[in-house]
Design a protein around this motif. Sequence first.
Motif, PDB file in Angstrom:
ATOM      1  N   HIS A   1       3.528  -6.603   8.036  1.00 51.59           N
ATOM      2  CA  HIS A   1       2.221  -6.883   7.629  1.00 51.59           C
ATOM      3  C   HIS A   1       1.628  -8.084   8.531  1.00 51.59           C
ATOM      4  O   HIS A   1       2.222  -9.110   8.343  1.00 51.59           O
ATOM      5  CB  HIS A   1       2.042  -7.224   6.074  1.00 51.59           C
TER       6      HIS A   1
ATOM      7  N   SER B   1      -1.567  -3.161   3.049  1.00 49.64           N
ATOM      8  CA  SER B   1      -2.630  -3.829   3.612  1.00 49.64           C
ATOM      9  C   SER B   1      -3.926  -3.476   2.900  1.00 49.64           C
ATOM     10  O   SER B   1      -4.126  -2.701   2.422  1.00 49.64           O
ATOM     11  CB  SER B   1      -2.513  -3.448   5.095  1.00 49.64           C
TER      12      SER B   1
ATOM     13  N   ALA C   1       4.607  -1.418   5.030  1.00 50.45           N
ATOM     14  CA  ALA C   1       3.869  -2.510   4.533  1.00 50.45           C
ATOM     15  C   ALA C   1       2.666  -2.345   3.925  1.00 50.45           C
ATOM     16  O   ALA C   1       1.959  -1.342   4.234  1.00 50.45           O
ATOM     17  CB  ALA C   1       3.337  -3.099   6.065  1.00 50.45           C
TER      18      ALA C   1
ATOM     19  N   ARG D   1      -4.500  -1.413  -2.241  1.00 50.94           N
ATOM     20  CA  ARG D   1      -3.712  -1.613  -1.060  1.00 50.94           C
ATOM     21  C   ARG D   1      -3.268  -0.374  -0.372  1.00 50.94           C
ATOM     22  O   ARG D   1      -2.810   0.623  -1.037  1.00 50.94           O
ATOM     23  CB  ARG D   1      -2.543  -2.366  -1.492  1.00 50.94           C
TER      24      ARG D   1
ATOM     25  N   ASP E   1       7.258 -10.397   5.142  1.00 52.97           N
ATOM     26  CA  ASP E   1       6.110  -9.771   5.642  1.00 52.97           C
ATOM     27  C   ASP E   1       6.455  -8.633   6.547  1.00 52.97           C
ATOM     28  O   ASP E   1       5.640  -8.154   7.443  1.00 52.97           O
ATOM     29  CB  ASP E   1       5.252 -10.749   6.136  1.00 52.97           C
TER      30      ASP E   1
ATOM     31  N   GLN F   1       4.772  -9.493  -0.186  1.00 58.91           N
ATOM     32  CA  GLN F   1       4.023 -10.156   1.077  1.00 58.91           C
ATOM     33  C   GLN F   1       3.155 -11.455   0.926  1.00 58.91           C
ATOM     34  O   GLN F   1       2.646 -11.533   0.037  1.00 58.91           O
ATOM     35  CB  GLN F   1       3.180  -9.057   1.631  1.00 58.91           C
TER      36      GLN F   1
ATOM     37  N   PRO G   1      -1.263  -3.403   9.357  1.00 61.82           N
ATOM     38  CA  PRO G   1       0.101  -2.711   9.071  1.00 61.82           C
ATOM     39  C   PRO G   1       0.544  -2.276  10.473  1.00 61.82           C
ATOM     40  O   PRO G   1      -0.116  -1.360  11.165  1.00 61.82           O
ATOM     41  CB  PRO G   1      -0.387  -1.482   8.135  1.00 61.82           C
TER      42      PRO G   1
ATOM     43  N   THR H   1       8.846  -1.742  -0.037  1.00 61.96           N
ATOM     44  CA  THR H   1       8.133  -2.866   0.678  1.00 61.96           C
ATOM     45  C   THR H   1       8.282  -4.202   0.157  1.00 61.96           C
ATOM     46  O   THR H   1       9.048  -4.168  -1.041  1.00 61.96           O
ATOM     47  CB  THR H   1       6.601  -2.523   0.259  1.00 61.96           C
TER      48      THR H   1
END
Length: 252
Positions: A125, A105, A103, A245, A90, A69, A110, A66
């Motif tokens: 994202h 979120s 991602a 998250r 992102d 972001q 996502p 990941t």
Amino acid sequence: MGLDILTDDSLSPFRHGFFARKGGASSGIYQGLNCGHGSSDQTACVDLNRARVAEALGVEKTHLLTAHQVHSPDVIHVTGPLSQPLPKADALVTATPGLAIGALSADCQPVLFADTKAGVIGAAHAGSRGALTGVLEATIDAMENIGAGRENIAAVIGPSISQPAYEVGPDFQEEFLDQDPENQQFFKNGQGDRLQFDLPGYGLHRLRKAGIGTARWVGECTYSDPSRFYSWRRACHNNERDYGRLIASIRI
């Protein structure tokens, strides 16, 4: 305790999932599968949670990728594990087997992408800012650049905040209408001068307008189901100091 994983046939046979809270090691306000190192949760708990996701996807924990972001339209093509500090972006795309891209979120969309014919995947994202500035289209373009065919791409929006829970002000609406007056269709009146914004509806609109093969939303609202999903907005309304998250991830 097993994990709670939402999947969609349009992304098969690639292993993937929108992971809910069940089955995680975190406690307190992070109770469950908090996968965000950007939270103030214990690092060891987040590491363990991410290792459980990696195991579910059949990849090494260092291969669950990941980005940092920042609500941007920026996309990175990855071919191997990412080094620290994580790059700011992102969305991620790859055609490299053995990598799981994802991602994070907690109300934002996502979005997982797959061209099963070409063997190309993407993960984005897409909150209101990222969707407005083009992160979904940028992800599709980046997938095409590494061999995907636009007409063969399937995209699935995971658990996101739904319209009844997403209250915004006139300035928010004005920015969307300035870009395209047709965006009025994603707003309905709330109390006073407040409006309610249909984030997943807007995401689907942008995806379909981009000309991909299929696009759908799983139909789950993060705000409305605290037992399954983290929600930034719900945490704010509850005066909580932080929030967990969720992770959505896909691998070839």
